[in-house]
Design a protein around this motif. Structure first.
Motif, PDB file in Angstrom:
ATOM      1  N   ALA A 122      17.174 -56.347 -11.560  1.00  0.00           N
ATOM      2  CA  ALA A 122      17.973 -56.418 -12.794  1.00  0.00           C
ATOM      3  C   ALA A 122      18.847 -57.661 -12.805  1.00  0.00           C
ATOM      4  N   ALA A 123      19.402 -58.018 -11.640  1.00  0.00           N
ATOM      5  CA  ALA A 123      20.248 -59.208 -11.570  1.00  0.00           C
ATOM      6  C   ALA A 123      19.457 -60.441 -11.984  1.00  0.00           C
ATOM      7  N   LYS A 124      18.209 -60.515 -11.521  1.00  0.00           N
ATOM      8  CA  LYS A 124      17.363 -61.662 -11.869  1.00  0.00           C
ATOM      9  C   LYS A 124      16.984 -61.637 -13.353  1.00  0.00           C
ATOM     10  N   MET A 125      16.744 -60.410 -13.864  1.00  0.00           N
ATOM     11  CA  MET A 125      16.405 -60.293 -15.288  1.00  0.00           C
ATOM     12  C   MET A 125      17.582 -60.683 -16.167  1.00  0.00           C
ATOM     13  N   VAL A 126      18.749 -60.226 -15.769  1.00  0.00           N
ATOM     14  CA  VAL A 126      19.964 -60.563 -16.521  1.00  0.00           C
ATOM     15  C   VAL A 126      20.143 -62.078 -16.559  1.00  0.00           C
ATOM     16  N   ALA A 127      19.942 -62.709 -15.394  1.00  0.00           N
ATOM     17  CA  ALA A 127      20.090 -64.161 -15.324  1.00  0.00           C
ATOM     18  C   ALA A 127      19.077 -64.846 -16.234  1.00  0.00           C
ATOM     19  N   MET A 128      17.864 -64.309 -16.239  1.00  0.00           N
ATOM     20  CA  MET A 128      16.803 -64.900 -17.051  1.00  0.00           C
ATOM     21  C   MET A 128      17.159 -64.805 -18.544  1.00  0.00           C
ATOM     22  N   TYR A 129      17.515 -63.600 -18.978  1.00  0.00           N
ATOM     23  CA  TYR A 129      17.870 -63.434 -20.395  1.00  0.00           C
ATOM     24  C   TYR A 129      19.109 -64.264 -20.760  1.00  0.00           C
ATOM     25  N   ALA A 130      20.102 -64.245 -19.900  1.00  0.00           N
ATOM     26  CA  ALA A 130      21.342 -64.966 -20.196  1.00  0.00           C
ATOM     27  C   ALA A 130      21.103 -66.471 -20.300  1.00  0.00           C
ATOM     28  N   SER A 131      20.139 -66.965 -19.502  1.00  0.00           N
ATOM     29  CA  SER A 131      19.876 -68.398 -19.553  1.00  0.00           C
ATOM     30  C   SER A 131      19.283 -68.812 -20.904  1.00  0.00           C
ATOM     31  N   HIS A 132      18.788 -67.832 -21.659  1.00  0.00           N
ATOM     32  CA  HIS A 132      18.307 -68.128 -23.010  1.00  0.00           C
ATOM     33  C   HIS A 132      19.322 -67.712 -24.056  1.00  0.00           C
ATOM     34  N   GLY A 133      20.518 -67.335 -23.596  1.00  0.00           N
ATOM     35  CA  GLY A 133      21.563 -66.944 -24.542  1.00  0.00           C
ATOM     36  C   GLY A 133      21.361 -65.548 -25.109  1.00  0.00           C
ATOM     37  N   ASP A 134      20.388 -64.832 -24.595  1.00  0.00           N
ATOM     38  CA  ASP A 134      20.112 -63.489 -25.114  1.00  0.00           C
ATOM     39  C   ASP A 134      20.938 -62.452 -24.344  1.00  0.00           C
ATOM     40  N   ILE A 135      22.209 -62.353 -24.695  1.00  0.00           N
ATOM     41  CA  ILE A 135      23.111 -61.459 -23.983  1.00  0.00           C
ATOM     42  C   ILE A 135      22.810 -59.999 -24.302  1.00  0.00           C
ATOM     43  N   ASP A 136      22.302 -59.756 -25.512  1.00  0.00           N
ATOM     44  CA  ASP A 136      21.975 -58.377 -25.882  1.00  0.00           C
ATOM     45  C   ASP A 136      20.944 -57.790 -24.922  1.00  0.00           C
ATOM     46  N   SER A 137      19.875 -58.560 -24.675  1.00  0.00           N
ATOM     47  CA  SER A 137      18.852 -58.077 -23.749  1.00  0.00           C
ATOM     48  C   SER A 137      19.417 -57.965 -22.343  1.00  0.00           C
ATOM     49  N   ALA A 138      20.248 -58.929 -21.948  1.00  0.00           N
ATOM     50  CA  ALA A 138      20.839 -58.894 -20.611  1.00  0.00           C
ATOM     51  C   ALA A 138      21.655 -57.614 -20.432  1.00  0.00           C
ATOM     52  N   LEU A 139      22.446 -57.281 -21.455  1.00  0.00           N
ATOM     53  CA  LEU A 139      23.267 -56.071 -21.368  1.00  0.00           C
ATOM     54  C   LEU A 139      22.407 -54.815 -21.374  1.00  0.00           C
ATOM     55  N   PHE A 140      21.311 -54.876 -22.137  1.00  0.00           N
ATOM     56  CA  PHE A 140      20.380 -53.747 -22.200  1.00  0.00           C
ATOM     57  C   PHE A 140      19.850 -53.439 -20.795  1.00  0.00           C
ATOM     58  N   VAL A 141      19.397 -54.490 -20.113  1.00  0.00           N
ATOM     59  CA  VAL A 141      18.886 -54.324 -18.748  1.00  0.00           C
ATOM     60  C   VAL A 141      19.991 -53.814 -17.835  1.00  0.00           C
ATOM     61  N   PHE A 142      21.165 -54.437 -17.960  1.00  0.00           N
ATOM     62  CA  PHE A 142      22.298 -54.101 -17.103  1.00  0.00           C
ATOM     63  C   PHE A 142      22.669 -52.622 -17.231  1.00  0.00           C
ATOM     64  N   ASN A 143      22.630 -52.125 -18.466  1.00  0.00           N
ATOM     65  CA  ASN A 143      23.110 -50.770 -18.717  1.00  0.00           C
ATOM     66  C   ASN A 143      22.160 -49.666 -18.292  1.00  0.00           C
ATOM     67  N   ARG A 144      20.883 -49.992 -18.075  1.00  0.00           N
ATOM     68  CA  ARG A 144      19.970 -48.903 -17.727  1.00  0.00           C
ATOM     69  C   ARG A 144      19.165 -49.220 -16.466  1.00  0.00           C
ATOM     70  N   ILE A 145      19.862 -49.488 -15.391  1.00  0.00           N
ATOM     71  CA  ILE A 145      19.132 -49.747 -14.157  1.00  0.00           C
ATOM     72  C   ILE A 145      19.037 -48.473 -13.331  1.00  0.00           C
ATOM     73  N   ASP A 146      18.111 -48.556 -12.401  1.00  0.00           N
ATOM     74  CA  ASP A 146      17.873 -47.420 -11.520  1.00  0.00           C
ATOM     75  C   ASP A 146      18.772 -47.565 -10.297  1.00  0.00           C
ATOM     76  N   GLY A 147      19.559 -46.564 -10.011  1.00  0.00           N
ATOM     77  CA  GLY A 147      20.381 -46.595  -8.803  1.00  0.00           C
ATOM     78  C   GLY A 147      21.718 -47.301  -8.989  1.00  0.00           C
ATOM     79  N   GLU A 148      22.352 -47.600  -7.880  1.00  0.00           N
ATOM     80  CA  GLU A 148      23.705 -48.167  -7.920  1.00  0.00           C
ATOM     81  C   GLU A 148      23.713 -49.641  -8.283  1.00  0.00           C
ATOM     82  N   ARG A 149      24.792 -50.019  -8.939  1.00  0.00           N
ATOM     83  CA  ARG A 149      24.954 -51.436  -9.274  1.00  0.00           C
ATOM     84  C   ARG A 149      25.528 -52.168  -8.074  1.00  0.00           C
ATOM     85  N   SER A 150      25.177 -53.449  -7.995  1.00  0.00           N
ATOM     86  CA  SER A 150      25.650 -54.237  -6.856  1.00  0.00           C
ATOM     87  C   SER A 150      26.592 -55.351  -7.338  1.00  0.00           C
ATOM     88  N   SER A 151      27.283 -55.961  -6.399  1.00  0.00           N
ATOM     89  CA  SER A 151      28.119 -57.111  -6.742  1.00  0.00           C
ATOM     90  C   SER A 151      27.263 -58.228  -7.320  1.00  0.00           C
TER      91      SER A 151
END
Length: 671
Positions: free
Chosen positions: A99-128
Motif C-alpha cells: 500500500a505504501a508503494k501504491m500510495v506513492a505511485m498515485y500521489a506522484s500523479h497527484g491522484d490523492i483520492d486514489s492514494a487515500l482510497f488505498v490507504f483507508n482499506r489495507i489489510d492488517g496494521e498500518r506502518s510508519s
DNA sequence: ATAGGGTTAG
C-alpha cells in the motif's frame, strides 16, 4: 498594481551596473543521462512480462510492490491503475508495505483520492512507512491540513514518527504559518531523540524561519551538534526573508562549502530586498568561481526580477541568451519569469513571444496571470480581458491575482462596465472571494471614470476595513477630477493610516492650491515641516546601449547638462508653436507662473528624454522609467516630443506604461 | 522515501 521601486539610493547604485557579465566562452553542459530511465523500464518489463504471458500466474505481493515502485514518477499512470485492478481481480489485498508503494505511485500523479482510497482499506496494521508515504503525498500536493490530520492520526494509534515523518509535517506547519503546531512537533522530535538528525533539524530551522521566528531558528542552528550546507542555507534564506541582509551576507561569507542553493538563496534574497545591483554582482561572482557551481533554472529565475525592477532590458536580454546557451530557456518557470521581465522592461512583443513559446501543459496559472498583468500595465485592457477568457477556455482556474490584473486592466483602459461585470461575478462564477485589492481596483475604476460618489459608496459598503490602497485610489481620482470635497475625506483617512507617506500631503496640497485655498496649503506645509517629511524625490532613468542613466529633477551636474538644458529650453518654443499650453497645476507651492514653468521643464523624466534624444540615432525607441507617477505636463510634453522628433517613447511610471507615438499616448490620456 | 534556493500580485 505598482512597480515597486526601492529607495533612491539603492536604485542609483543598482543602475551603475550594466556591464555584460555573461561569458559565452564556456561550452554548454552535457545532457543528463537517460540510463536511469532505461534500467527502470527493463526492470519493469521483466516483472510485467510473466503476467502478460500467463494470465493465471500469481505474482507475489513483493513483486507487485516492486512494480508500483518502478511506476512511481513515470508517465505510466494508466498502467499503474491496470496493475492495481489486476491485483483486485486476483483477490489480493495489499498489505501495509505494498500500500505504501501504491500510495506513492498515485500521489506522484497527484491522484490523492486514489492514494487515500488505498490507504483507508489495507489489510492488517498500518506502518510508519505507510504513514510516511501518505504524508509525503499529501504534503507534496498541497493537502496541508490533511497532512497534519494524518500526523495526529499516526500519533493516536501509537505509531512512532521517524526521521522521514518530521520533514513532511514541518513543511506543512511552515506553509500554514502554524508556529504553535510546529513547536509541538518540535517537542515530539526531541522526545523521540531526533534532534540531532540533519533533516529534522534543518526542517525545524526552515519552519521557524517561515513563521517569522528567526531568533528561534538561530538558537536551534547554534545548538545543532552537526550541521551541513542545507542547515546553513535554510538560515541564510531565513535572514533574507526577514529582511536582515547583513547577517545573511555574513553567514554566506563564513560558510565553508557553498553550493548552488547557497548562491541562489543570496541572489534571490538580494533581488527580493530591492538590492538588484548586489544580485547581479553575486551572479557574476558565482560564474567566476568556476565550474564548482553551475546556475540552474531556479538561479536564472531569481535574477530576472532584478532586471525587471531596474527596467534593464539589455541586461535581461543577456540573461535570456545566457539561459538559452546553457539550455535552461525551455524551462517553464524560467519562461514565465522571462514573460514578466520583458513586460516590465517595456517590451510587450518579447513578453508575448515568450508566452507563446510555452506549450499548453506548461501554461500554468502564474504564466496566465503574468500575461494578463502585462497587458494591463501596458494599458491594453481589452487584451487583458481576452487573455483572461482564453485562460478560462483552457480550464485554468483563476485566482485573486488574475482578478487584480483583469480589473486594473479594465481600469486603465476605461472599460468600466466590463470591469464591474467581472467584479460582480468573480465569486459566484469563478469562486474567487473579492479581497481589499479588488475593491481598490474598482474604486480606481469608478474614480478614473469620474464616478466619485459611486466609488465612495462602494467603500462605505465594503465588507472589510478600507486600507490605504482604497483611500489612495480615491484620493488620486479626486485629484484627477478636481473634487476637493471627497478628496479631503480620503486624505484625512490616509493621514491617520499612513502618516509617514508624504505623497498624500503633496496631493491634497496641490488640490487646495489649484482652487486657491492658500491658507490650507500653508497649514499643510507647516504639518509637513513639523513632521520632518520630505517630498519623495522624483527620479527617472533611461537605458541606452544597455547602460542606465539616472536623472533627478533639476539635476545640473551631468556632463551633458548644458546640451540637455539647451534642448529643453528650446522645446517650449517648438511645442508652443504646435499649440501647447503648459499645465502648471501640479506644483506644490504658491510661486509665480514663470517659476512654475521652469520647475516643470526640469522634471526628471524630461531630462531623461532630452538625454535620450541627444544620444541616440533618429528613430531609436526611447525607454524611460520613473519612480513616481508621470505628471500631466510631462505627459503632454512627451506627446509633442514624440511628434516633433518623430520618436517612439515608452515611459514606465509607478503604475503603468505609456507608449508615446506620433503625438499621442497609448493610455488615451486616461491614467 | 526525508531538509535548504522559487516565477505573477502587493
Amino acid at each position: 498594481m505598482q512597480f515597486r521601486v526601492g529607495s533612491t539610493n539603492s536604485t542609483t547604485s543598482l543602475l551603475r551596473r550594466h556591464q555584460s557579465f555573461v561569458s559565452h566562452s564556456t561550452s554548454p553542459p552535457s545532457q543528463t543521462s537517460k540510463w536511469n530511465l532505461n534500467t527502470r523500464q527493463i526492470n519493469l518489463r521483466t516483472l510485467l512480462n510473466p503476467i502478460k504471458e500467463n494470465p493465471n500466474s500469481l505474482p507475489s505481493l513483493l513483486s507487485y510492490a516492486q512494480i508500483f515502485q518502478l511506476l512511481t514518477g513515470t508517465h505510466f499512470y494508466k498502467l499503474g491503475q491496470q496493475v492495481h485492478a489486476l491485483m483486485t481481480l486476483q483477490g489480493l489485498q495489499p498489505n501495509a508495505y505494498v500500500a505504501a508503494k501504491m500510495v506513492a505511485m498515485y500521489a506522484s500523479h497527484g491522484d490523492i483520492d486514489s492514494a487515500l482510497f488505498v490507504f483507508n482499506r489495507i489489510d492488517g496494521e498500518r506502518s510508519s512507512l505507510l504513514y510516511n508515504s501518505i504524508l509525503r503525498g499529501c504534503a507534496k500536493n498541497g493537502y496541508t491540513e490533511k497532512t497534519l490530520e494524518m500526523y495526529y492520526d499516526m500519533n493516536s494509534i501509537g505509531l512512532r514518527p521517524d526521521n522521514f515523518t518530521f520533514p513532511f509535517v514541518l513543511k506543512c506547519c511552515a506553509e500554514l504559518l502554524r508556529v504553535g503546531v510546529g513547536k509541538c512537533v518540535h517537542g515530539q522530535s526531541l522526545r523521540v531523540g531526533l534532534e540531532c538528525d540533519l533533516y529534522v533539524g534543518t526542517s525545524l530551522i526552515d519552519m521557524y524561519v517561515k513563521c517569522g521566528e528567526i531568533l528561534e531558528a538561530r538558537k536551534l542552528f547554534d545548538e545543532m551538534p552537526m550541521r551541513d550546507v542545507s542547515s546553513w542555507n535554510a538560515l541564510i534564506a531565513g535572514y533574507m526573508k526577514n529582511g536582515v541582509v547583513g547577517i545573511a551576507e555574513d553567514l554566506f561569507r563564513r560558510m565553508s562549502n557553498r553550493n548552488i542553493v547557497s548562491w541562489t538563496a543570496m541572489i534571490s534574497g538580494y533581488a527580493q530586498n530591492g538590492l538588484g545591483d548586489r544580485a547581479f554582482d553575486l551572479f557574476e561572482e558565482m560564474q567566476r568561481e568556476g565550474s564548482e557551481v553551475k546556475p540552474n533554472w531556479v538561479t536564472i529565475m531569481s535574477v530576472l526580477p532584478a532586471c525587471a525592477h531596474a527596467a534593464a532590458l539589455e541586461q535581461g536580454r543577456r540573461i535570456h541568451s545566457y539561459a538559452r546557451w546553457i539550455g535552461l530557456d525551455s524551462n517553464s518557470y524560467v519562461q514565465t519569469a522571462l514573460v514578466s521581465m520583458y513586460a516590465k522592461c517595456g517590451s510587450l512583443v518579447d513578453a508575448r513571444s515568450c508566452f507563446d513559446r510555452l506549450c499548453v501543459k506548461d501554461k500554468g496559472l502564474v504564466a496566465w496571470n503574468t500575461m494578463i498583468t502585462a497587458y494591463a500595465s501596458h494599458g491594453l485592457g481589452m487584451e487583458a480581458v481576452r487573455t483572461f477568457e482564453e485562460m478560462i477556455r483552457f480550464r485554468v482556474q483563476p485566482d485573486f491575482i488574475s482578478f487584480t490584473g483583469l480589473l486594473s486592466g479594465c481600469s486603465h483602459s476605461g472599460l468600466v462596465d466590463i470591469g464591474l461585470k467581472y467584479f460582480n461575478c468573480m465569486n459566484s462564477v469563478y469562486s474567487v472571494e473579492p479581497r481589499v485589492e479588488h475593491y481598490a481596483c474598482v474604486v480606481d475604476l469608478l474614480g478614473r471614470a469620474g464616478r466619485l460618489v459611486e466609488a465612495k459608496e462602494l467603500i462605505d459598503r465594503m465588507p472589510m476595513q478600507p486600507g490605504p490602497s482604497i483611500w489612495g485610489a480615491l484620493l488620486a481620482a479626486c485629484r484627477t477630477h478636481r473634487n476637493v470635497e471627497i478628496g479631503e475625506i480620503a486624505a484625512k483617512q490616509l493621514f491617520v493610516l499612513e502618516p509617514e507617506n508624504s505623497g498624500n500631503y503633496v496631493l491634497l496640497s496641490n488640490m487646495y492650491a489649484e482652487v486657491g485655498r492658500w491658507e490650507e496649503v500653508d497649514n499643510l506645509r507647516v504639518i509637513f515641516k513639523d513632521q520632518g517629511m520630505k517630498k519623495n524625490p522624483g527620479c527617472s532613468w533611461i537605458e541606452i546601449n544597455g547602460k542606465a542613466h539616472l536623472f533627478h529633477g533639476g539635476d545640473t551636474y551631468h556632463p551633458q547638462a548644458k546640451e540637455i538644458y539647451m534642448l529643453l529650453e528650446d522645446l517650449p518654443k517648438k511645442i508652443k508653436a504646435a499649440g501647447y499650453v503648459p499645465d502648471t497645476s501640479f506644483v506644490l507651492h504658491d510661486v509665480s507662473e514663470e517659476e512654475k514653468e521652469h520647475n516643470l521643464t526640469t522634471h526628471s523624466e524630461k531630462l531623461a528624454i532630452a538625454f535620450g534624444l541627444l544620444n541616440t540615432y533618429p528613430g531609436t525607441v526611447l525607454r524611460v522609467t520613473k519612480n513616481l507617477r508621470i505628471c500631466v505636463d510631462c505627459h503632454t510634453a512627451t506627446k509633442y516630443i514624440s511628434k516633433i522628433y518623430d520618436r517612439e517613447i515608452i515611459v514606465r511610471d509607478v503604475n503603468r506604461f505609456h507608449h508615446f507615438k506620433d503625438g499621442s499616448c497609448s493610455c488615451g490620456d486616461y491614467w
